[in-house]
Write a protein that holds these residues in place. Structure first.
Motif, PDB file in Angstrom:
ATOM      1  N   LYS A 102       0.826  -1.215   0.000  1.00 23.03           N
ATOM      2  CA  LYS A 102       0.000   0.000   0.000  1.00 23.03           C
ATOM      3  C   LYS A 102       0.861   1.266   0.000  1.00 23.03           C
ATOM      4  N   GLY A 175     -10.435  -4.601   2.721  1.00 21.83           N
ATOM      5  CA  GLY A 175      -9.098  -5.159   2.939  1.00 21.83           C
ATOM      6  C   GLY A 175      -9.022  -6.580   2.414  1.00 21.83           C
ATOM      7  N   CYS A 176      -7.858  -7.164   2.548  1.00 21.55           N
ATOM      8  CA  CYS A 176      -7.639  -8.516   2.033  1.00 21.55           C
ATOM      9  C   CYS A 176      -8.610  -9.504   2.694  1.00 21.55           C
ATOM     10  N   PHE A 180      -5.575 -10.139   8.905  1.00 21.77           N
ATOM     11  CA  PHE A 180      -5.433 -10.588  10.299  1.00 21.77           C
ATOM     12  C   PHE A 180      -6.123  -9.635  11.264  1.00 21.77           C
ATOM     13  N   PHE A 181      -6.604  -8.482  10.740  1.00 23.38           N
ATOM     14  CA  PHE A 181      -7.344  -7.582  11.626  1.00 23.38           C
ATOM     15  C   PHE A 181      -8.798  -7.990  11.766  1.00 23.38           C
ATOM     16  N   CYS A 268      -5.838  -1.452   9.832  1.00 28.44           N
ATOM     17  CA  CYS A 268      -4.735  -1.059   8.974  1.00 28.44           C
ATOM     18  C   CYS A 268      -4.961   0.393   8.547  1.00 28.44           C
ATOM     19  N   HIS A 272      -8.112   0.323   5.388  1.00 25.38           N
ATOM     20  CA  HIS A 272      -9.528   0.133   5.628  1.00 25.38           C
ATOM     21  C   HIS A 272     -10.319   1.420   5.607  1.00 25.38           C
TER      22      HIS A 272
HETATM   23  S1  SF4 Z   1      -3.331  -5.016   6.880  1.00 23.30           S
HETATM   24 FE1  SF4 Z   1      -4.867  -6.463   6.164  1.00 23.30          FE
HETATM   25  S2  SF4 Z   1      -5.906  -5.401   4.462  1.00 23.30           S
HETATM   26 FE2  SF4 Z   1      -3.981  -4.320   4.841  1.00 23.30          FE
HETATM   27  S3  SF4 Z   1      -2.550  -5.246   3.377  1.00 23.30           S
HETATM   28 FE3  SF4 Z   1      -2.332  -6.327   5.334  1.00 23.30          FE
HETATM   29  S4  SF4 Z   1      -3.673  -8.108   5.182  1.00 23.30           S
HETATM   30 FE4  SF4 Z   1      -4.260  -6.649   3.572  1.00 23.30          FE
END
Ligand code: SF4
Length: 273
Positions: A102, A175-176, A180-181, A268, A272
């Motif tokens: 990012k 987000g992904c 993990f959040f 994040c 987010h």
């Molecule tokens: S914090 Fe979560 S949403 Fe952001 S890049 Fe990492 S895994 Fe993806």
């Protein structure tokens, strides 16, 4: 921080596929029509299908394309970086994913151009968001400056006819899909809504090396029927507490998992909302 001239600078709004950054994009278009805003999405290539679909809805409303960093700009996706990090999964304390997927792609996209970066932090939030280390990027917080709070965000999205992203019926943030959040109940939601993605998330884990998305619990453990039942019951209890409109008061509540309003948790910072 260098002085940045509004007329000659670039104006970039980061869109995450979440409700706040979308409301920001709409708010900018409506209140600062004189600005030539670039809308940018940092694509990890691991977002939920609902997020990609929402981006298309936003583009249709804005009448402008959203630039997807990564796929369109030769940036590498999550799998490449996971290999570079020797399979070490990111976590809240080792958040390499945010940096390489990012922040760095975004900073490369901006280069040395003087830039105003519009950030979707609301007036009712107490967090800072992405802080640039580059002197040519100046963050601006229009939602905060204009007193836009959470109810206003819902109104802006509804008035625009865009509505909320579909994932919000079971997950609080963009987000992904393996972020993990996410809360335990959201993992259960992923398993219900996207069993294929849950399986893929499982494949990334190596519990024998302690590489799991949730600290101390693998997804294989989490998907056991008794565990799912417990998670669902905890979520019901959390909902009851929130419905009574109070914060957890007792120590037991404070330490019970998943009892706080997910919208108030820190996630994040650049990913987010
Ligand atoms: S914090 Fe979560 S949403 Fe952001 S890049 Fe990492 S895994 Fe993806």
């Amino acid at each position: 921080m260098i002085d940045i001239d509004e007329k000659s600078a670039r104006h970039i709004c980061l869109v995450s596929g979440g409700k706040d950054s979308t409301a920001l994009a709409i708010h900018l278009r409506d209140t600062r029509p004189h600005l030539e805003v670039e809308y940018v999405f940092c694509d990890t290539q691991k977002e939920l299908p609902e997020t990609y679909e929402y981006l298309v809805r936003i583009e249709a409303y804005l009448g402008k394309p959203i630039v997807r960093l990564c796929s369109e700009h030769g940036e590498r996706g999550f799998d490449h970086w996971l290999q570079m990090y020797r399979g070490f999964l990111p976590s809240p304390s080792a958040r390499w994913c945010t940096k390489v997927l990012k922040i760095k792609p975004f900073e490369r996209y901006v280069g040395d151009d003087p830039t105003f970066l519009y950030v979707g932090i609301r007036a009712d939030e107490d967090r800072e968001g992405y802080i640039s280390t580059k002197p040519n990027i100046k963050p601006v917080f229009p939602l905060k400056e204009d007193g836009i709070t959470k109810p206003d965000v819902f109104r802006i999205l509804e008035d625009a006819g865009i509505g909320l992203p579909d994932y919000m019926s079971w997950r609080s943030r963009s987000g992904c899909y393996f972020c993990f959040f996410q809360r335990k109940i959201e993992w259960v939601g992923l398993m219900d809504r996207h069993p294929d993605l849950f399986e893929r998330a499982k494949e990334y884990e190596k519990p024998e090396e302690f590489f799991t998305w949730c600290q101390g619990e693998s997804l294989v453990d989490l998907e056991q029927p008794e565990r799912i039942q417990t998670i669902r019951e905890q979520e019901l209890r959390r909902q009851e507490i929130l419905a009574k409109n109070r914060k957890p008061r007792t120590l037991a509540e404070m330490f019970a998992p998943d009892l706080v309003d997910p919208d108030e948790e820190v996630g994040c910072l650049i990913c987010h909302k």
